[in-house]
Write an enzyme that holds these catalytic residues in place. Structure first.
Site, PDB file in Angstrom:
ATOM      1  N   LEU A   1      12.027  15.555  -8.433  1.00  0.00           N
ATOM      2  CA  LEU A   1      10.844  16.677  -7.853  1.00  0.00           C
ATOM      3  C   LEU A   1       9.563  16.222  -8.311  1.00  0.00           C
ATOM      4  CD1 LEU A   1      12.819  20.034  -8.065  1.00  0.00           C
ATOM      5  CD2 LEU A   1      12.906  17.979  -6.431  1.00  0.00           C
ATOM      6  N   ARG A   2       9.551  15.379  -9.310  1.00  0.00           N
ATOM      7  CA  ARG A   2       8.220  14.755 -10.096  1.00  0.00           C
ATOM      8  C   ARG A   2       7.472  15.582 -10.674  1.00  0.00           C
ATOM      9  NH1 ARG A   2       8.733   9.518 -10.038  1.00  0.00           N
ATOM     10  NH2 ARG A   2       8.502   8.216  -8.172  1.00  0.00           N
TER      11      ARG A   2
ATOM     12  N   ASP B   1      19.151  10.116  -4.194  1.00  0.00           N
ATOM     13  CA  ASP B   1      18.329   9.539  -5.226  1.00  0.00           C
ATOM     14  C   ASP B   1      16.758   9.466  -4.718  1.00  0.00           C
ATOM     15  OD1 ASP B   1      17.821   7.949  -7.749  1.00  0.00           O
ATOM     16  OD2 ASP B   1      18.007   6.186  -6.691  1.00  0.00           O
TER      17      ASP B   1
END
Lengths: 434, 319
Positions: free
Chosen positions: A64-65, A306
């Site tokens: 989700l960064r 991924d």
């Protein structure tokens, strides 16, 4: 809210159910299947005629960064993508910045996710501090904070002594360790599978040995320490053969593969398409076939997206200089359907890889199935509708995927999380959809 | 997927690689180059074919020789030439590659001659121009990473055709560091396309890329075996940084086993020619006696290189 999902084809791999029946939801849970429970009044009815009603999907790897890479994606944007993809549970790799190596960070992430009230998140803690491969993280504390397993993400662990200690420590508590088979140095010398395509394009190659050498090491150390090992993102036939062999010897080891690697191979790089720059690299056609077959036969336990949103600036560079990764949350269902169809698998068996089988790996018991009493995480989708993947159509902030422009099966109509409709296509949108 | 260097009519839009370039286009370039060799003999060495056009030499990697030959070629075609040396260490990234290109496009560039350390960089630029509707701007690859050096490959073909006339009865050996060589990849692509029945590569396993035989070559590790009865010997340059390390133990051992000496050359056909893309490492990959010997055609290669680059630029620029 009491919700009736009526007349849908309920496909629930955990219970081996594939039948048209009503699903009754109340208090965030599945309260009945088939016949309404006494006194049930639906406040909302979802007409699922002609649609499939499945457990919400469980993704073993969704970046989700946050924290650290908010310019690539945010929790908000990626949660919307998850909802649009019918994905209701996400395992989060620890390669954020800073890495998920502190209970406070994990708590913050879990808190932010809860506040957004979309998909459930299951953080995978960093095995070592900063993923640097030197000091163990506070695993027990991290599990208390919500971590479900520990991993090095895509950062190879150089010192095998540290790896052995980390496995021993995790095994002390019975914690799961998820490892990406990347041998140090061997996995870091190149950008594409070491084969004809890399040779032709002049890209430095990553040999299959980068995977197999790491697997030999991991499997041997797992034997020695008794650690519960899960191998993430297999890329090669040889790697899968090593897992088969370890299992034949009685070892309890699970593994997964990404949607990219069961559908693509190094030839898809074409003329330096940086959307095909991935970790691990796309390998040969033969490897791809072996992975797709291994997944169909259950030797590979789960399929995952991924999901790795990358900004355009990091992709619009020469292949070797581009950031690896591709967006995938919204492609998980379509590519599962496409793979299952090609493998000649029943829908029930295909969906198992992104529901019940994935749930076992994460250790989720309340979801991943549609039993009475289960958390009402549900995806209602049209298996016959086809969608063309476009940048504009993707909700994820990451617009880069090798599947851009392709027409894929499966369109999510509704996503329910804990009995709430978090995504639903209006009638008008339904008509417009192809 | 359309080959990005051809337009929808199958004509050359950019020159990016020789891999996949049809034989008729290769021959057309060689045929076009032939009269240009005579221009160099004239007192006035200029033709007006690219008058008013701006050629930008965009070199992200150091090169004197290639840049100079492109510059001469462009000037002989009466183009305006702008040289840009943009040293990029991967660490100190400033402007992105495509931003640089956009800026130069705004300066009314007609052609980019691009050298870059990363494989595929010129193709990225060409795709970017295509995606942004700037089909009037052409890209010539002057060497990208390990991928391709098409004008070098073409000048090598011109040289072979000049001395051997026909490709279809030749045995050609490429010797040395094929792994890191963009020159070798372009040579292999051109030789196999032009119908050379036997292309050999000779070198230690550490310097031959994986599955290189899939490119249509026969692999030899023994220099004597590989050179037997060949018509053309194409030597490759061994970069200094690869001489001592995990690829090769020492330049001395390399020279002893794979260096081209008169004694080893004697195994080739008596009329075999010896080529080298330069700059040479005398005493590492080639002995001075061979480099300066009667069979060497290394200097004609350089001269033909200008004619071939004129041919490529005029074919692209006058379209």
């Amino acid at each position: 809210m009491n919700i009736l999902i009526s007349n849908g084809r309920v496909v629930d791999p955990a219970n081996r159910t594939d039948a048209v029946q009503n699903v009754y939801v109340a208090g965030g849970k599945i309260v009945a299947l088939g016949r309404a429970p006494d006194g049930f009044t639906a406040e909302r009815t979802i007409d699922a005629s002609g649609l499939v009603v499945a457990p919400g999907f469980i993704d073993l790897a969704a970046r989700l960064r946050e924290p650290g890479y908010e310019y690539r994606a945010t929790l908000e944007s990626e949660m919307e993508a998850a909802m649009a993809g019918g994905v209701t549970s996400l395992a989060i790799p620890p390669d954020t910045d800073p890495a998920l190596d502190e209970p406070g960070l994990v708590e913050m992430l879990t808190y932010r996710a809860k506040k957004l009230n979309r998909a459930h998140i299951y953080p995978v803690g960093a095995l070592t501090i900063g993923l640097e491969g030197e000091r163990l993280s506070e695993m027990a504390e991290l599990v208390e904070a919500g971590c479900v397993a520990f991993s090095q993400a895509n950062v190879p662990l150089v010192d095998n002594t540290v790896l052995m200690r980390a496995l021993q420590y995790a095994a002390t508590f019975g914690f799961r360790v998820w490892l990406q088979p990347l041998a140090p140095f061997l996995s870091q010398v190149g950008h594409a599978h070491d084969g004809e395509v890399a040779t032709r394009l002049g890209l430095s190659g990553i040999p299959v040995a980068a995977e197999t050498v790491a697997l030999y090491t991991y499997l041997e150390l797992a034997r020695l320490t008794g650690a519960r090992l899960h191998i993430t993102r297999l890329s090669s036939a040889a790697g899968l053969a090593l897992i088969d062999q370890a299992r034949a010897e009685g070892m309890d080891v699970s593994c997964d593969v990404s949607i990219n690697h069961v559908h693509l191979c190094d030839m898809d790089i074409g003329y330096f398409n940086s959307n095909c720059h991935l970790v691990p690299p796309l390998r040969s056609q033969r490897d791809r076939e072996a992975l797709a077959r291994g997944l169909a036969e259950g030797r590979i336990n789960a399929l995952c997206s991924d999901h790795t949103p990358v900004d355009d600036d990091a992709k619009q560079t020469p292949f070797s200089e581009s950031e690896p990764g591709a967006t995938g949350l919204e492609l998980l269902l379509p590519l599962t359907l496409k793979w299952a169809d090609r493998a000649g698998l029943a829908l029930l068996d295909g969906l198992a890889r992104i529901t019940s089988d994935a749930a076992k790996i994460v250790g989720i018991t309340k979801a991943g199935h549609l039993s009475v009493g289960a958390r009402a995480d549900v995806c209602v989708f049209d298996p016959d509708a086809h969608v063309t993947i476009t940048r504009e159509g993707l909700r994820s902030q990451g617009k880069n995927t090798p599947f851009l422009g392709m027409e894929l099966p499966g369109k999510v109509r509704y996503t329910l999380v804990e009995g709430q409709v978090m995504y639903g296509l209006s009638e008008q949108q339904k008509v417009q959809s192809p | 997927m359309r080959n990005p260097q051809l337009n929808q009519h199958g004509e050359l839009q950019h020159l990016l690689t020789l891999d996949g370039l049809p034989r008729n286009i290769l021959n057309a370039i060689l045929d076009t180059a032939a009269p240009f060799t005579e221009v160099a003999e004239r007192e006035v060495k200029k033709l007006p074919l690219l008058r008013g056009k701006s050629v930008f030499n965009l070199f992200f990697e150091n090169s004197t020789r290639t840049r100079t030959t492109f510059e001469i070629a462009a000037k002989r075609l009466s183009a305006d030439v702008v040289n840009l040396n943009i040293n990029t260490s991967s660490a100190a990234k400033g402007e992105s590659l495509l931003d640089t290109v956009d800026n130069l496009c705004a300066m009314q560039a007609d052609m980019f001659v691009v050298r870059h350390a990363a494989s595929g960089a010129p193709m990225l630029i060409a795709q970017h121009l295509q995606n942004t509707g700037r089909d009037h701007i052409h890209v010539v690859n002057a060497g990208d990473g390990r991928h391709a050096h098409p004008t070098q490959g073409l000048l090598d073909m011109y040289t072979i055709r000049h001395f051997k006339k026909d490709f279809t009865n030749l045995t050609v050996a490429i010797v040395g560091d094929v792994l890191h060589s963009r020159v070798a990849r372009s040579q292999i692509a051109a030789l196999t396309t032009l119908g050379v029945p036997e292309v050999r590569v000779i070198g230690p396993r550490t310097l031959l890329p994986t599955e290189v035989e899939r490119l249509g070559v026969r692999v030899f590790h023994d220099m004597r075996e590989g050179l037997k009865d060949v018509d053309v010997v194409m030597m490759l340059r061994l970069q200094n940084e690869r001489m001592n390390g995990a690829l090769l133990p020492t330049p001395q051992e390399y020279y002893k086993i794979w260096g081209l000496t008169a004694e080893k050359l004697a195994l080739a056909r008596p009329d075999a020619i010896v080529m080298h893309p330069g700059p040479m490492n005398r005493g590492v990959e080639i002995d001075s006696a061979v480099a300066d010997g009667a069979q060497a055609v290394i200097l004609p290669q350089v001269t033909f290189g200008i004619a071939v680059r004129m041919a490529v630029m005029s074919m692209l620029g006058s379209r």
